[in-house]
Design a protein around this motif. Structure first.
Motif, PDB file in Angstrom:
ATOM      1  N   VAL A 385      42.507  40.671  80.371  1.00  0.00           N
ATOM      2  CA  VAL A 385      41.135  40.907  80.830  1.00  0.00           C
ATOM      3  C   VAL A 385      40.824  40.047  82.050  1.00  0.00           C
ATOM      4  N   ASN A 386      41.222  38.791  82.011  1.00  0.00           N
ATOM      5  CA  ASN A 386      40.941  37.898  83.141  1.00  0.00           C
ATOM      6  C   ASN A 386      41.630  38.383  84.416  1.00  0.00           C
ATOM      7  N   LEU A 387      42.880  38.791  84.303  1.00  0.00           N
ATOM      8  CA  LEU A 387      43.615  39.264  85.471  1.00  0.00           C
ATOM      9  C   LEU A 387      43.077  40.599  85.966  1.00  0.00           C
ATOM     10  N   SER A 388      42.793  41.507  85.058  1.00  0.00           N
ATOM     11  CA  SER A 388      42.324  42.842  85.440  1.00  0.00           C
ATOM     12  C   SER A 388      40.969  42.780  86.123  1.00  0.00           C
ATOM     13  N   SER A 389      40.104  41.887  85.659  1.00  0.00           N
ATOM     14  CA  SER A 389      38.767  41.803  86.254  1.00  0.00           C
ATOM     15  C   SER A 389      38.834  41.372  87.711  1.00  0.00           C
ATOM     16  N   ASN A 390      39.872  40.646  88.094  1.00  0.00           N
ATOM     17  CA  ASN A 390      40.010  40.210  89.487  1.00  0.00           C
ATOM     18  C   ASN A 390      40.730  41.222  90.364  1.00  0.00           C
ATOM     19  N   LEU A 391      41.442  42.159  89.758  1.00  0.00           N
ATOM     20  CA  LEU A 391      42.262  43.079  90.548  1.00  0.00           C
ATOM     21  C   LEU A 391      41.800  44.524  90.470  1.00  0.00           C
ATOM     22  N   LEU A 392      41.408  44.984  89.299  1.00  0.00           N
ATOM     23  CA  LEU A 392      41.241  46.416  89.081  1.00  0.00           C
ATOM     24  C   LEU A 392      39.810  46.909  89.206  1.00  0.00           C
ATOM     25  N   GLY A 393      38.833  46.018  89.263  1.00  0.00           N
ATOM     26  CA  GLY A 393      37.478  46.443  89.540  1.00  0.00           C
ATOM     27  C   GLY A 393      36.642  46.737  88.317  1.00  0.00           C
ATOM     28  N   PRO A 394      35.316  46.891  88.502  1.00  0.00           N
ATOM     29  CA  PRO A 394      34.388  47.042  87.374  1.00  0.00           C
ATOM     30  C   PRO A 394      34.557  48.345  86.607  1.00  0.00           C
ATOM     31  N   TRP A 395      34.915  49.442  87.278  1.00  0.00           N
ATOM     32  CA  TRP A 395      35.086  50.707  86.539  1.00  0.00           C
ATOM     33  C   TRP A 395      36.196  50.561  85.502  1.00  0.00           C
ATOM     34  N   MET A 396      37.319  49.993  85.913  1.00  0.00           N
ATOM     35  CA  MET A 396      38.446  49.828  85.001  1.00  0.00           C
ATOM     36  C   MET A 396      38.055  48.951  83.822  1.00  0.00           C
ATOM     37  N   MET A 397      37.347  47.866  84.087  1.00  0.00           N
ATOM     38  CA  MET A 397      36.996  46.942  83.018  1.00  0.00           C
ATOM     39  C   MET A 397      35.995  47.560  82.047  1.00  0.00           C
ATOM     40  N   ALA A 398      35.100  48.395  82.540  1.00  0.00           N
ATOM     41  CA  ALA A 398      34.121  49.025  81.657  1.00  0.00           C
ATOM     42  C   ALA A 398      34.769  50.035  80.722  1.00  0.00           C
ATOM     43  N   HIS A 399      35.944  50.552  81.086  1.00  0.00           N
ATOM     44  CA  HIS A 399      36.570  51.615  80.294  1.00  0.00           C
ATOM     45  C   HIS A 399      37.774  51.135  79.484  1.00  0.00           C
ATOM     46  N   ILE A 400      38.563  50.235  80.058  1.00  0.00           N
ATOM     47  CA  ILE A 400      39.791  49.860  79.360  1.00  0.00           C
ATOM     48  C   ILE A 400      39.512  48.944  78.174  1.00  0.00           C
ATOM     49  N   THR A 401      38.349  48.299  78.147  1.00  0.00           N
ATOM     50  CA  THR A 401      38.018  47.463  76.993  1.00  0.00           C
ATOM     51  C   THR A 401      37.941  48.281  75.708  1.00  0.00           C
ATOM     52  N   GLU A 402      37.697  49.585  75.835  1.00  0.00           N
ATOM     53  CA  GLU A 402      37.689  50.439  74.644  1.00  0.00           C
ATOM     54  C   GLU A 402      39.078  50.498  74.015  1.00  0.00           C
ATOM     55  N   LEU A 403      40.120  50.409  74.817  1.00  0.00           N
ATOM     56  CA  LEU A 403      41.482  50.423  74.296  1.00  0.00           C
ATOM     57  C   LEU A 403      41.855  49.081  73.683  1.00  0.00           C
ATOM     58  N   LEU A 404      41.285  48.016  74.235  1.00  0.00           N
ATOM     59  CA  LEU A 404      41.638  46.672  73.783  1.00  0.00           C
ATOM     60  C   LEU A 404      40.855  46.240  72.553  1.00  0.00           C
ATOM     61  N   THR A 405      39.830  46.990  72.179  1.00  0.00           N
ATOM     62  CA  THR A 405      38.994  46.617  71.035  1.00  0.00           C
ATOM     63  C   THR A 405      39.171  47.576  69.875  1.00  0.00           C
ATOM     64  N   ASP A 406      40.288  48.260  69.845  1.00  0.00           N
ATOM     65  CA  ASP A 406      40.579  49.121  68.703  1.00  0.00           C
ATOM     66  C   ASP A 406      40.589  48.275  67.429  1.00  0.00           C
ATOM     67  N   PRO A 407      39.844  48.673  66.376  1.00  0.00           N
ATOM     68  CA  PRO A 407      39.768  47.858  65.162  1.00  0.00           C
ATOM     69  C   PRO A 407      41.125  47.565  64.548  1.00  0.00           C
ATOM     70  N   ALA A 408      42.118  48.450  64.759  1.00  0.00           N
ATOM     71  CA  ALA A 408      43.431  48.233  64.155  1.00  0.00           C
ATOM     72  C   ALA A 408      44.334  47.350  64.997  1.00  0.00           C
ATOM     73  N   ALA A 409      43.865  46.951  66.218  1.00  0.00           N
ATOM     74  CA  ALA A 409      44.706  46.129  67.087  1.00  0.00           C
ATOM     75  C   ALA A 409      44.885  44.744  66.492  1.00  0.00           C
ATOM     76  N   ALA A 410      46.027  44.151  66.779  1.00  0.00           N
ATOM     77  CA  ALA A 410      46.321  42.843  66.211  1.00  0.00           C
ATOM     78  C   ALA A 410      45.513  41.741  66.882  1.00  0.00           C
ATOM     79  N   SER A 411      45.211  41.897  68.181  1.00  0.00           N
ATOM     80  CA  SER A 411      44.500  40.863  68.905  1.00  0.00           C
ATOM     81  C   SER A 411      43.045  40.825  68.477  1.00  0.00           C
ATOM     82  N   ALA A 412      42.433  39.670  68.694  1.00  0.00           N
ATOM     83  CA  ALA A 412      41.014  39.540  68.365  1.00  0.00           C
ATOM     84  C   ALA A 412      40.209  40.445  69.271  1.00  0.00           C
TER      85      ALA A 412
END
Length: 705
Positions: A385-412
């Motif tokens: 998230v930290n790296l993407s926010s500096n490179l990929l822009g606000p549109w990417m960050m607003a959408h890709i967080t949905e993939l990173l917050t899947d309830p079944a994901a191992a990460s917090a």
């Protein structure tokens, strides 16, 4: 919250610099009122007002045409996912949302230009998409594979990495001259050289393609070997080479491949289960080793063909030294090892360690993109998230967080970590930043509103801030109506009233009184309606400077008054008087026409019809006169003008006013003084003239009675 919403986001310029793009802030200039002031406008737009009524606007992160297309086409998929998540949450199925997230991910990826099963890793797509979009798509696809896609591959990533690398070759091999030259030279050799196997580049490229799993291209290129043509001409010297070529081609065609959902047509023996694949692979590897150990056959074949095919077989057998030599980057070595050495490695396995090992061998890892890819492989969500926010822009960050917050994901999940000084989680934070980046574009503010609607903590306040900064002076009425509709859907009644109030003020400044009245009425702003009515009354009545309204404006005013009367939505104050006064003058004109018709009627039916219409007009004008004078709608300075205007009505044969009405009107006349009388033409020169005209009105009232 307001500071967060209106402050410019630095990441857009930072990521442009990091990615090597030359994207500067957008500057526009136009005429405007005011000078020497600077203020924030909608989103991340800064406006400066200088001399000569010049307005300069500076905007950060202005999207390109292709980026705007992606924003608009991805928005429905985002909203659909949010609705599904809300529904599942209400039904107690919050943990089962990953299938919805996968569908959302695929659809958004297709919007960014994903093509499943590309024909070849050539440069056909260069120049079609911007590098930034290619970078976003590559990161998105890898996140989907590592974090979300567990539907068909059950977490096995070897084939997924091969296909991902093939789809994103243009981006990932950018700057690697050796890789570019190999692919370009192969196409040139196959087209222009009848004996391509004599060239070293031919075998180097085939070995690289074999390592990357692009076996379809390898089989096609082996089919261009000159031995096939010689064998067709019954040249027996080509028999050893043809035998070896046939054996290697057969092994390539029967290579065990894991069947994934994104690629159905592949060269090789496909398996839907890893157990079956590993069992078959064991026997297949034995065949590769047996062919490698047939020294007599290789001695007969000889030359560059034997050396090249032996290396291809070594790659298929998983020889790591050969894999290191024929790949051009750590990513290629990583994919080759997964495919040929560790085909059963899962996304939850030691991907990070394997990738780090490949980096040590081939180099790399210093660039932003490499660091992001490594964070994905290691499932280091916060670093990603930290790296993407500096490179990929606000549109990417607003959408890709949905993939990173899947309830079944191992990460917090990101929803559990609150952003300092923001008061909400990272998911909402990036949605607000994206809304800010689109709000400054006149064609995209509705996108900002749609995303703010899914911000439970700050969405309502940020939306109010957005609407307060909308440049209504540049907006069409349809745009203002759309803004009001959004406010209505979100329950922002106060904000809607403020928009109507601003629209009305702008319309009044432009001289559109009717439009201003409409907006002020819709805002329920009685104060401004009374002020507007007073100004209009001063203009049409002359005031201290005489009448200042021209014929065209008078026509517009007449139409506005008639519209207000027809709708029945008449505001209080001077506007109510203007409507009543205009209605009275129109009725009086109509009364005179009916009187003439009655006087010249030739038959009894016409006379009766005219008499009936005249009676209705008499009653209507009586009520209107009493309403204007006794009802308090008409200012006192207009009383005499009203009564003097209807003297012909009072002197007619019909009794319009009764005794009480007459006495009340006489009392009103007695209260008038020269200071409270609006001068009717010709101007009243003295008290004697007023006394004479007052007597005329009083006499008309007595005659009526």
């Amino acid at each position: 919250v307001v500071v967060c919403f209106v402050a410019p986001h630095r990441s857009t310029m930072d990521m442009a610099e990091a990615h090597g793009t030359d994207r500067q802030p957008s500057v526009s200039m136009d005429e405007a009122t005011g000078s020497g002031t600077i203020r924030w406008e909608a989103g991340n737009a800064l406006a400066s007002f200088g001399e000569g009524n010049r307005r300069t606007q500076l905007r950060w992160g202005v999207p390109t045409a292709e980026e705007r297309r992606i924003v608009f086409e991805a928005k429905p998929w985002f909203e659909e996912l949010q609705r599904k998540k809300e529904t599942r949450k209400k039904q107690g199925e919050g943990q089962d949302v990953w299938m919805d997230v996968l569908e959302y991910s695929r659809n958004v990826c297709y919007v960014m230009g994903r093509v499943d099963d590309p024909a070849s890793p050539d440069d056909a797509q260069i120049g079609v998409e911007e590098d930034m979009i290619l970078c976003r798509r590559a990161v998105w696809e890898l996140v989907e594979m590592i974090y979300v896609d567990r539907s068909s591959a059950h977490g096995f990533v070897a084939e997924g990495m091969v296909q991902w690398l093939q789809r994103n070759t243009i981006l990932l091999q950018a700057g690697e001259e050796e890789a570019d030259m190999q692919l370009g030279n192969l196409a040139f050799l196959l087209k222009n050289n009848p004996v391509p196997e004599t060239q070293l580049e031919y075998w180097q490229c085939l070995q690289r393609l074999t390592a990357l799993g692009w076996t379809t291209l390898v089989v096609e290129a082996l089919g261009k070997h000159s031995a096939w043509v010689q064998w067709q001409h019954e040249d027996q010297q080509a028999r050893p080479q043809v035998s070896v070529l046939e054996a290697v081609t057969l092994l390539l065609r029967t290579m065990p491949r894991y069947k994934t959902s994104s690629l159905q047509n592949m060269l090789g023996r496909s398996f839907e289960g890893m157990d079956g694949l590993m069992h078959f692979r064991k026997g297949w590897l034995q065949q590769c080793q047996q062919l490698i150990g047939n020294h007599e056959l290789w001695a007969e074949c000889g030359g560059a063909t034997a050396v090249g095919l032996l290396k291809i077989l070594a790659i298929l057998a998983g020889d790591e030294e050969t894999l290191e030599g024929c790949t051009c980057s750590w990513l290629e070595l990583f994919a080759a090892r997964l495919l040929h050495v560790y085909p059963n490695l899962k996304a939850f396995g030691e991907l990070g360690a394997l990738a780090s090992s490949c980096m040590k061998i081939k180099g790399g890892g210093e660039g932003e993109l490499d660091r992001m890819l490594m964070a994905i492989l290691e499932r280091d969500t916060q670093e990603l998230v930290n790296l993407s926010s500096n490179l990929l822009g606000p549109w990417m960050m607003a959408h890709i967080t949905e993939l990173l917050t899947d309830p079944a994901a191992a990460s917090a999940p990101l929803s559990s970590s609150e952003v300092a000084d923001f008061g909400s989680d990272q998911i909402e934070y990036y949605r607000v930043l994206f809304a800010m980046s689109t709000a400054s574009d006149p064609s995209m503010w509705k996108v900002a509103v749609a995303y703010l609607a899914w911000c439970p903590v700050h969405g309502a306040r940020a939306t109010e801030s957005l609407f307060q900064r909308l440049p209504l002076h540049q907006c069409e009425p349809r745009t203002i109506q759309q803004a009001l509709y959004c406010c209505d859907q979100l329950g922002l009644r106060t904000t809607a009233d403020d928009i109507c109030r601003r629209a009305g003020s702008h319309a009044w400044q432009q001289g559109h009184a009717g439009t201003a009245v409409y907006w002020f009425q819709r805002a329920g702003d009685e104060k401004r309606l009374r002020c507007l009515g007073r100004k209009l009354l001063e203009r049409v009545s002359g005031g201290p400077e005489g009448c200042t309204i021209n014929e065209a404006e008078f026509t517009k005013l007449t139409l506005m008054l008639e519209t207000l009367e027809a709708t029945g939505n008449i505001p209080q104050g001077d506007l109510s008087f203007l409507v009543g006064y205009h209605s009275l003058t129109r009725s009086l004109k109509q009364w005179k026409e009916v009187k003439w018709t009655l006087r010249n009627a030739q038959c009894t039916e016409d006379q009766e019809a005219a008499a009936s219409q005249l009676h209705i007009l008499n009653l209507g004008m009586r009520d209107r006169i009493l309403d204007l004078i006794q009802g308090g709608k008409a200012p006192r300075r207009f009383w005499f003008s009203i009564l003097f205007m209807v003297v012909p009505l009072m002197e007619s044969r019909d009794a319009v006013f009764n005794v009480q009405d007459t006495q009340a009107l006489v009392d009103c006349i007695e209260e008038l003084t020269p200071e409270t009388v609006l001068h009717p033409p010709p101007p009243i020169p003295s008290d004697d003239r007023l006394h004479l005209l007052r007597g005329t009105v009083r006499l008309a009232l007595v005659r009526n009675m």
